[in-house]
Design a protein around this motif. Sequence first.
Motif, PDB file in Angstrom:
ATOM      1  N   HIS A   1      -1.048   8.312  -7.486  1.00  0.00           N
ATOM      2  CA  HIS A   1      -1.862   7.769  -6.392  1.00  0.00           C
ATOM      3  C   HIS A   1      -1.212   6.514  -5.819  1.00  0.00           C
ATOM      4  O   HIS A   1      -1.029   6.393  -4.597  1.00  0.00           O
ATOM      5  CB  HIS A   1      -3.259   7.469  -6.930  1.00  0.00           C
ATOM      6  CG  HIS A   1      -4.138   6.699  -5.999  1.00  0.00           C
ATOM      7  ND1 HIS A   1      -4.768   7.271  -4.905  1.00  0.00           N
ATOM      8  CD2 HIS A   1      -4.508   5.384  -5.996  1.00  0.00           C
ATOM      9  CE1 HIS A   1      -5.476   6.349  -4.275  1.00  0.00           C
ATOM     10  NE2 HIS A   1      -5.342   5.197  -4.910  1.00  0.00           N
ATOM     11  N   ARG A   2      -0.855   5.583  -6.685  1.00  0.00           N
ATOM     12  CA  ARG A   2      -0.256   4.322  -6.225  1.00  0.00           C
ATOM     13  C   ARG A   2       1.074   4.567  -5.531  1.00  0.00           C
ATOM     14  O   ARG A   2       1.357   3.986  -4.475  1.00  0.00           O
ATOM     15  CB  ARG A   2      -0.072   3.367  -7.408  1.00  0.00           C
ATOM     16  CG  ARG A   2      -1.373   2.830  -7.984  1.00  0.00           C
ATOM     17  CD  ARG A   2      -1.097   1.694  -8.962  1.00  0.00           C
ATOM     18  NE  ARG A   2      -0.274   2.119 -10.093  1.00  0.00           N
ATOM     19  CZ  ARG A   2      -0.773   2.587 -11.231  1.00  0.00           C
ATOM     20  NH1 ARG A   2      -2.084   2.700 -11.395  1.00  0.00           N
ATOM     21  NH2 ARG A   2       0.033   2.934 -12.219  1.00  0.00           N
ATOM     22  N   GLN A   3       1.911   5.404  -6.111  1.00  0.00           N
ATOM     23  CA  GLN A   3       3.220   5.677  -5.530  1.00  0.00           C
ATOM     24  C   GLN A   3       3.080   6.355  -4.168  1.00  0.00           C
ATOM     25  O   GLN A   3       3.797   6.023  -3.222  1.00  0.00           O
ATOM     26  CB  GLN A   3       4.046   6.555  -6.464  1.00  0.00           C
ATOM     27  CG  GLN A   3       5.387   6.994  -5.904  1.00  0.00           C
ATOM     28  CD  GLN A   3       6.299   5.830  -5.582  1.00  0.00           C
ATOM     29  OE1 GLN A   3       6.413   4.902  -6.386  1.00  0.00           O
ATOM     30  NE2 GLN A   3       6.949   5.867  -4.431  1.00  0.00           N
ATOM     31  N   ALA A   4       2.134   7.298  -4.069  1.00  0.00           N
ATOM     32  CA  ALA A   4       1.942   8.004  -2.806  1.00  0.00           C
ATOM     33  C   ALA A   4       1.478   7.056  -1.705  1.00  0.00           C
ATOM     34  O   ALA A   4       1.955   7.133  -0.566  1.00  0.00           O
ATOM     35  CB  ALA A   4       0.939   9.139  -2.991  1.00  0.00           C
ATOM     36  N   LEU A   5       0.548   6.156  -2.039  1.00  0.00           N
ATOM     37  CA  LEU A   5       0.079   5.200  -1.034  1.00  0.00           C
ATOM     38  C   LEU A   5       1.215   4.296  -0.572  1.00  0.00           C
ATOM     39  O   LEU A   5       1.351   4.011   0.624  1.00  0.00           O
ATOM     40  CB  LEU A   5      -1.073   4.363  -1.591  1.00  0.00           C
ATOM     41  CG  LEU A   5      -2.422   5.064  -1.747  1.00  0.00           C
ATOM     42  CD1 LEU A   5      -3.470   4.076  -2.254  1.00  0.00           C
ATOM     43  CD2 LEU A   5      -2.891   5.704  -0.446  1.00  0.00           C
ATOM     44  N   PHE A   6       2.015   3.834  -1.518  1.00  0.00           N
ATOM     45  CA  PHE A   6       3.148   2.978  -1.148  1.00  0.00           C
ATOM     46  C   PHE A   6       4.103   3.730  -0.229  1.00  0.00           C
ATOM     47  O   PHE A   6       4.502   3.226   0.827  1.00  0.00           O
ATOM     48  CB  PHE A   6       3.884   2.503  -2.400  1.00  0.00           C
ATOM     49  CG  PHE A   6       5.064   1.619  -2.097  1.00  0.00           C
ATOM     50  CD1 PHE A   6       4.910   0.253  -1.935  1.00  0.00           C
ATOM     51  CD2 PHE A   6       6.344   2.150  -1.966  1.00  0.00           C
ATOM     52  CE1 PHE A   6       6.000  -0.562  -1.640  1.00  0.00           C
ATOM     53  CE2 PHE A   6       7.435   1.355  -1.668  1.00  0.00           C
ATOM     54  CZ  PHE A   6       7.259  -0.008  -1.512  1.00  0.00           C
ATOM     55  N   ASP A   7       4.454   4.937  -0.611  1.00  0.00           N
ATOM     56  CA  ASP A   7       5.415   5.723   0.155  1.00  0.00           C
ATOM     57  C   ASP A   7       4.867   6.068   1.536  1.00  0.00           C
ATOM     58  O   ASP A   7       5.582   5.966   2.546  1.00  0.00           O
ATOM     59  CB  ASP A   7       5.757   7.001  -0.615  1.00  0.00           C
ATOM     60  CG  ASP A   7       6.944   7.720  -0.028  1.00  0.00           C
ATOM     61  OD1 ASP A   7       8.014   7.102   0.114  1.00  0.00           O
ATOM     62  OD2 ASP A   7       6.821   8.921   0.278  1.00  0.00           O
ATOM     63  N   LEU A   8       3.610   6.456   1.597  1.00  0.00           N
ATOM     64  CA  LEU A   8       3.001   6.776   2.882  1.00  0.00           C
ATOM     65  C   LEU A   8       3.013   5.577   3.813  1.00  0.00           C
ATOM     66  O   LEU A   8       3.362   5.692   4.996  1.00  0.00           O
ATOM     67  CB  LEU A   8       1.558   7.258   2.674  1.00  0.00           C
ATOM     68  CG  LEU A   8       1.391   8.696   2.193  1.00  0.00           C
ATOM     69  CD1 LEU A   8      -0.040   8.940   1.718  1.00  0.00           C
ATOM     70  CD2 LEU A   8       1.754   9.680   3.305  1.00  0.00           C
ATOM     71  N   HIS A   9       2.641   4.410   3.295  1.00  0.00           N
ATOM     72  CA  HIS A   9       2.562   3.227   4.144  1.00  0.00           C
ATOM     73  C   HIS A   9       3.937   2.764   4.610  1.00  0.00           C
ATOM     74  O   HIS A   9       4.072   2.220   5.707  1.00  0.00           O
ATOM     75  CB  HIS A   9       1.861   2.092   3.401  1.00  0.00           C
ATOM     76  CG  HIS A   9       1.517   0.932   4.285  1.00  0.00           C
ATOM     77  ND1 HIS A   9       0.559   1.020   5.285  1.00  0.00           N
ATOM     78  CD2 HIS A   9       2.010  -0.332   4.350  1.00  0.00           C
ATOM     79  CE1 HIS A   9       0.482  -0.147   5.909  1.00  0.00           C
ATOM     80  NE2 HIS A   9       1.340  -0.976   5.375  1.00  0.00           N
ATOM     81  N   GLN A  10       4.948   2.987   3.808  1.00  0.00           N
ATOM     82  CA  GLN A  10       6.289   2.566   4.196  1.00  0.00           C
ATOM     83  C   GLN A  10       6.895   3.456   5.271  1.00  0.00           C
ATOM     84  O   GLN A  10       7.634   2.976   6.127  1.00  0.00           O
ATOM     85  CB  GLN A  10       7.220   2.550   2.965  1.00  0.00           C
ATOM     86  CG  GLN A  10       6.809   1.585   1.879  1.00  0.00           C
ATOM     87  CD  GLN A  10       6.619   0.175   2.384  1.00  0.00           C
ATOM     88  OE1 GLN A  10       7.402  -0.338   3.178  1.00  0.00           O
ATOM     89  NE2 GLN A  10       5.545  -0.469   1.940  1.00  0.00           N
ATOM     90  N   LYS A  11       6.546   4.764   5.265  1.00  0.00           N
ATOM     91  CA  LYS A  11       7.307   5.686   6.107  1.00  0.00           C
ATOM     92  C   LYS A  11       6.515   6.600   7.040  1.00  0.00           C
ATOM     93  O   LYS A  11       7.065   7.066   8.046  1.00  0.00           O
ATOM     94  CB  LYS A  11       8.188   6.575   5.209  1.00  0.00           C
ATOM     95  CG  LYS A  11       9.256   5.805   4.450  1.00  0.00           C
ATOM     96  CD  LYS A  11      10.155   6.734   3.630  1.00  0.00           C
ATOM     97  CE  LYS A  11       9.462   7.244   2.407  1.00  0.00           C
ATOM     98  NZ  LYS A  11      10.373   8.043   1.524  1.00  0.00           N
ATOM     99  N   TYR A  12       5.258   6.880   6.724  1.00  0.00           N
ATOM    100  CA  TYR A  12       4.596   7.948   7.472  1.00  0.00           C
ATOM    101  C   TYR A  12       3.233   7.606   8.069  1.00  0.00           C
ATOM    102  O   TYR A  12       2.799   8.263   9.025  1.00  0.00           O
ATOM    103  CB  TYR A  12       4.397   9.174   6.561  1.00  0.00           C
ATOM    104  CG  TYR A  12       5.653   9.664   5.942  1.00  0.00           C
ATOM    105  CD1 TYR A  12       6.639  10.302   6.699  1.00  0.00           C
ATOM    106  CD2 TYR A  12       5.894   9.497   4.571  1.00  0.00           C
ATOM    107  CE1 TYR A  12       7.816  10.756   6.124  1.00  0.00           C
ATOM    108  CE2 TYR A  12       7.062   9.950   3.984  1.00  0.00           C
ATOM    109  CZ  TYR A  12       8.019  10.576   4.762  1.00  0.00           C
ATOM    110  OH  TYR A  12       9.180  11.028   4.189  1.00  0.00           O
ATOM    111  N   ALA A  13       2.526   6.650   7.500  1.00  0.00           N
ATOM    112  CA  ALA A  13       1.133   6.416   7.889  1.00  0.00           C
ATOM    113  C   ALA A  13       0.795   4.946   7.724  1.00  0.00           C
ATOM    114  O   ALA A  13       1.575   4.174   7.162  1.00  0.00           O
ATOM    115  CB  ALA A  13       0.205   7.260   7.014  1.00  0.00           C
TER     116      ALA A  13
END
Length: 209
Positions: free
Chosen positions: A182-194
Motif C-alpha cells: 500500500h505504502r509503496q504503491a501510493l509513493f509510486d503513484l504520486h511520483q509518476k501517475y496520479a
Amino acid sequence: MTQTDAERFAERGFGRLIGFGRTPAVLSIDFINGFTDPAMPLGSDLDAELTVAVGLLDAARAAGVPIIHTLVRYDEQDLADAGVWGLKQGGAATLTAGSHAVELDQRVGRRPDEHVLVKKYASAFFGTDLSSRLVSRGVDTVVLVGCTTSGCVRATAVDAVQHGFRPMVVAEAVGDRSAAAHRQALFDLHQKYADVVTAAETTEYLRAR
C-alpha cells in the motif's frame, strides 16, 4: 520510503501536482465482498477505508457527481475469461458469477442510477467502455477509492492518465492486503501517475461542484 528517496525524486522533477480538474467522476474500485471480507481468500480488513470512501461517495451524490462502481467477475466456469491472469492467483476462482463474493459490499450503498462496471482484469479501463462513458460526460478528473492500492487501483490510475484523465487517489479511501505494498504503491503513484490526495481536500472539491 525514506526521506532520501523523496528528496531524490523531487530533485529530478517527479511528483509534480496534476491538480483537480473541472468535471469529476468517482470510480469506486472493487469494493466487493470477496475483497472486503477478511475470511475470503482475496479479502482483507478494509473497514476504515470503506468508511472514508462512503463519506466521499455521499459527498459526490449530494453534488450530483457521477459514480461508477467496478467489480471483478468471471462468467465461465473454467475461468477462461480470466485468461492467463487466472493462473497467477488461486483466489480468482472465488470470483464467479452469481456468488456472494462478486456482489458489492452493502456498506457502499450503491444507488440505482450508479453504473456498475464488470471487468476481468486489474484496470477498470481494460476491455471496458469506461473511457467512452467518461468522455461522453465531459469528465476530466477521476477520483479513485477502493482496493487494492497496489493492484486494481494502481492499474486504473495508470490507465486513467494514459487516457488523458486526471487521476486523484484518495489516500485514506484505498486499501491493500499488504501495508508495505500500500505504502509503496501510493509513493509510486504520486511520483509518476496520479495525485495522492486527502479525503478532506477531496470532499471539499466535490462539495464545490
